[in-house]
Design a protein around this motif. Structure first.
Motif, PDB file in Angstrom:
ATOM      1  N   ASP A 171       0.623  -1.291  -0.056  1.00  0.00           N
ATOM      2  CA  ASP A 171      -0.010  -0.045  -0.049  1.00  0.00           C
ATOM      3  C   ASP A 171       0.871   1.561  -0.098  1.00  0.00           C
ATOM      4  O   ASP A 171       2.534   1.259   0.211  1.00  0.00           O
ATOM      5  CB  ASP A 171      -0.825  -0.433   1.299  1.00  0.00           C
ATOM      6  N   LYS A 172       0.247   2.278  -0.554  1.00  0.00           N
ATOM      7  CA  LYS A 172       1.059   3.991  -0.578  1.00  0.00           C
ATOM      8  C   LYS A 172       1.898   4.072   0.871  1.00  0.00           C
ATOM      9  O   LYS A 172       2.492   4.604   0.805  1.00  0.00           O
ATOM     10  CB  LYS A 172      -0.079   4.822  -0.981  1.00  0.00           C
ATOM     11  N   LYS A 173       1.337   3.841   2.053  1.00  0.00           N
ATOM     12  CA  LYS A 173       1.576   3.331   3.763  1.00  0.00           C
ATOM     13  C   LYS A 173       2.946   2.974   3.586  1.00  0.00           C
ATOM     14  O   LYS A 173       3.874   4.153   3.859  1.00  0.00           O
ATOM     15  CB  LYS A 173       0.582   3.348   4.531  1.00  0.00           C
ATOM     16  N   ARG A 174       3.390   1.768   3.281  1.00  0.00           N
ATOM     17  CA  ARG A 174       4.081   1.107   2.981  1.00  0.00           C
ATOM     18  C   ARG A 174       5.538   1.679   1.856  1.00  0.00           C
ATOM     19  O   ARG A 174       6.285   1.239   2.678  1.00  0.00           O
ATOM     20  CB  ARG A 174       4.591  -0.463   2.834  1.00  0.00           C
ATOM     21  N   VAL A 210      10.136   5.319  -7.400  1.00  0.00           N
ATOM     22  CA  VAL A 210       8.636   4.294  -7.158  1.00  0.00           C
ATOM     23  C   VAL A 210       8.168   3.927  -8.103  1.00  0.00           C
ATOM     24  O   VAL A 210       7.792   4.910  -9.639  1.00  0.00           O
ATOM     25  CB  VAL A 210       7.336   4.567  -6.463  1.00  0.00           C
ATOM     26  N   HIS A 211       8.071   2.479  -8.812  1.00  0.00           N
ATOM     27  CA  HIS A 211       7.147   2.380 -10.347  1.00  0.00           C
ATOM     28  C   HIS A 211       5.495   1.574  -9.622  1.00  0.00           C
ATOM     29  O   HIS A 211       5.594   0.902  -9.030  1.00  0.00           O
ATOM     30  CB  HIS A 211       7.745   1.385 -10.557  1.00  0.00           C
ATOM     31  N   ASP A 212       4.916   1.562 -10.586  1.00  0.00           N
ATOM     32  CA  ASP A 212       3.398   1.161 -10.774  1.00  0.00           C
ATOM     33  C   ASP A 212       3.590  -0.355 -10.790  1.00  0.00           C
ATOM     34  O   ASP A 212       2.584   0.015 -11.924  1.00  0.00           O
ATOM     35  CB  ASP A 212       2.901   2.312 -10.752  1.00  0.00           C
ATOM     36  N   TRP A 213       4.368  -0.790 -11.377  1.00  0.00           N
ATOM     37  CA  TRP A 213       4.311  -1.742 -11.985  1.00  0.00           C
ATOM     38  C   TRP A 213       3.713  -2.835 -11.084  1.00  0.00           C
ATOM     39  O   TRP A 213       3.946  -3.343  -9.906  1.00  0.00           O
ATOM     40  CB  TRP A 213       5.836  -2.013 -12.613  1.00  0.00           C
ATOM     41  N   SER A 214       2.908  -3.906 -11.561  1.00  0.00           N
ATOM     42  CA  SER A 214       2.784  -5.402 -10.901  1.00  0.00           C
ATOM     43  C   SER A 214       2.826  -5.894 -11.889  1.00  0.00           C
ATOM     44  O   SER A 214       3.062  -6.410 -13.280  1.00  0.00           O
ATOM     45  CB  SER A 214       1.733  -4.556 -10.835  1.00  0.00           C
TER      46      SER A 214
END
Length: 79
Positions: free
Chosen positions: A53-56, A74-78
């Motif tokens: 999550d964004k907090k972590r 940060v990358h929004d890769w999955s």
């Protein structure tokens, strides 16, 4: 639309798009490969952190930067 017409449409549209995708992926891959090799040659350590999550995510970035992390992003890769 019949199965033959569907297959033809996929071949006409899909194959050129797939070829372009492969070429772009190879170019991007080589760029990243060269970049990472350069960073490692300079004594850097390549590290990925996967968070839920964004907090972590913020915590991980803060920890890395707080311990002299360079080029922390940060990358929004999955996968």
């Amino acid at each position: 639309m019949t199965a033959t017409a569907t297959a033809a449409a996929v071949a006409i549209v899909g194959l050129p798009a797939a070829a372009i995708g492969v070429l772009l992926a190879r170019r991007v891959h080589q760029h990243h490969k060269d970049y990472y090799a350069d960073q490692i040659a300079k004594g850097g350590i390549l590290l990925w952190v996967r968070v839920s999550d964004k907090k972590r995510e913020k915590l991980a970035v803060d920890i890395l930067k707080g311990h002299s992390g360079k080029d922390v992003h940060v990358h929004d890769w999955s996968i």
